[in-house]
Write an enzyme that holds these catalytic residues in place. Structure first.
Site, PDB file in Angstrom:
ATOM      1  N   CYS A 113     -72.962 -77.200  18.941  1.00  0.00           N
ATOM      2  CA  CYS A 113     -72.578 -78.164  19.973  1.00  0.00           C
ATOM      3  C   CYS A 113     -73.616 -79.283  20.052  1.00  0.00           C
ATOM      4  O   CYS A 113     -73.812 -79.996  19.078  1.00  0.00           O
ATOM      5  CB  CYS A 113     -72.360 -77.469  21.319  1.00  0.00           C
ATOM      6  SG  CYS A 113     -71.410 -78.506  22.476  1.00  0.00           S
TER       7      CYS A 113
ATOM      8  N   HIS B 153     -68.098 -74.086  19.760  1.00  0.00           N
ATOM      9  CA  HIS B 153     -68.926 -72.940  20.125  1.00  0.00           C
ATOM     10  C   HIS B 153     -68.423 -71.676  19.432  1.00  0.00           C
ATOM     11  O   HIS B 153     -67.452 -71.068  19.896  1.00  0.00           O
ATOM     12  CB  HIS B 153     -68.888 -72.713  21.642  1.00  0.00           C
ATOM     13  CG  HIS B 153     -69.655 -73.724  22.421  1.00  0.00           C
ATOM     14  ND1 HIS B 153     -71.000 -73.610  22.662  1.00  0.00           N
ATOM     15  CD2 HIS B 153     -69.254 -74.866  23.028  1.00  0.00           C
ATOM     16  CE1 HIS B 153     -71.407 -74.645  23.387  1.00  0.00           C
ATOM     17  NE2 HIS B 153     -70.368 -75.426  23.613  1.00  0.00           N
TER      18      HIS B 153
ATOM     19  N   GLU C 215     -69.743 -68.808  19.544  1.00  0.00           N
ATOM     20  CA  GLU C 215     -69.955 -67.675  20.443  1.00  0.00           C
ATOM     21  C   GLU C 215     -68.864 -67.563  21.505  1.00  0.00           C
ATOM     22  O   GLU C 215     -68.755 -66.549  22.195  1.00  0.00           O
ATOM     23  CB  GLU C 215     -71.342 -67.767  21.101  1.00  0.00           C
ATOM     24  CG  GLU C 215     -71.465 -68.757  22.233  1.00  0.00           C
ATOM     25  CD  GLU C 215     -71.658 -70.200  21.796  1.00  0.00           C
ATOM     26  OE1 GLU C 215     -71.955 -71.036  22.663  1.00  0.00           O
ATOM     27  OE2 GLU C 215     -71.504 -70.490  20.583  1.00  0.00           O
TER      28      GLU C 215
END
Length: 228
Positions: free
Chosen positions: A85, A208, A210
């Site tokens: 990001c 992202h 994650e």
């Protein structure tokens, strides 16, 4: 490597969302340390640079822990770095937010600026345009990933002239053309931006991983699988 699992440092420079990044990388098979310690970051098999929030604030935090130097030294030695990001955005020459220009790490030429779309931020799941030969997206080329951002690199300006291997650049688009009756053929085209880059030891994603479920976990495993 220790105990068979690569050692990854998640660089702690005051950016948010650190714990979720640590957990995701651990689940993907690495030993993970969250730290701003320079030597630990230099010695790790892989360095992950997260980032959320404003470009200028991230760069200030990064410089406070000499993160720009750490990134540069790792790359000069061919040591893997993954930016996520805003951790990807700060790798470019500069960022422009609200008319304020901030110098980045300068690993890639180009400017990060505001997306040109009817609705900003770009928030949610989106497909990406993966180049042939990608290691980062191996096996997940057609998956969706989770984005949340208002700014991006909207062009790729690095020219290698075949002197070095050209980076693999993955693209995404935000902002669908207007609905019937709301502009028709005159509606603006979606804004295209850099979604990921694979450039030697330096890889990065605008989205992202994650927060991207199974696809994001697979992407992190792909990166960790390259560490040694």
């Amino acid at each position: 490597m220790s105990g068979g699992a690569p050692r990854v440092v998640v660089l702690d420079y005051g950016s948010g969302n650190l714990r979720s990044a640590v957990r995701a990388v651990e689940r993907a098979g690495a030993q993970v340390e969250l730290t701003s310690d320079k030597q630990a970051a230099l010695d790790a098999d892989g360095l992950l640079v997260p980032g959320v929030g404003a470009y200028a604030a991230c760069m200030a935090g990064l410089r406070a822990v000499r993160g720009d130097e750490i990134i540069g030294r790792r790359l000069s030695g061919g040591r893997p770095v993954l930016g996520i990001c805003v951790g990807m955005q700060i790798l470019f020459d500069r960022g422009v937010e609200h008319g304020v220009e901030t110098a980045g790490c300068g690993e890639w030429p180009g400017t990060v600026d505001r997306l040109q779309a009817p609705v900003v931020p770009h928030m949610g799941w989106n497909t990406v345009e993966v180049p042939q030969g990608s290691q980062l997206f191996a096996g997940i080329e057609d998956e969706r990933f989770y984005f949340v951002h208002s700014y991006a690199a909207r062009s790729w300006d690095l020219v290698t002239n075949d002197r070095t291997r050209a980076p693999l650049v993955t693209w995404a688009s935000h902002g669908a053309p207007g609905a019937p009756g709301d502009g028709g053929e005159d509606a603006p085209a979606p804004d295209r931006f850099v979604a990921a880059v694979e450039n030697g030891p330096l890889w990065a994603t605008q989205f992202h991983p994650e927060k991207s479920g199974d696809a994001g976990a697979a992407l992190l495993r792909n990166w960790i699988g390259t560490l040694s």
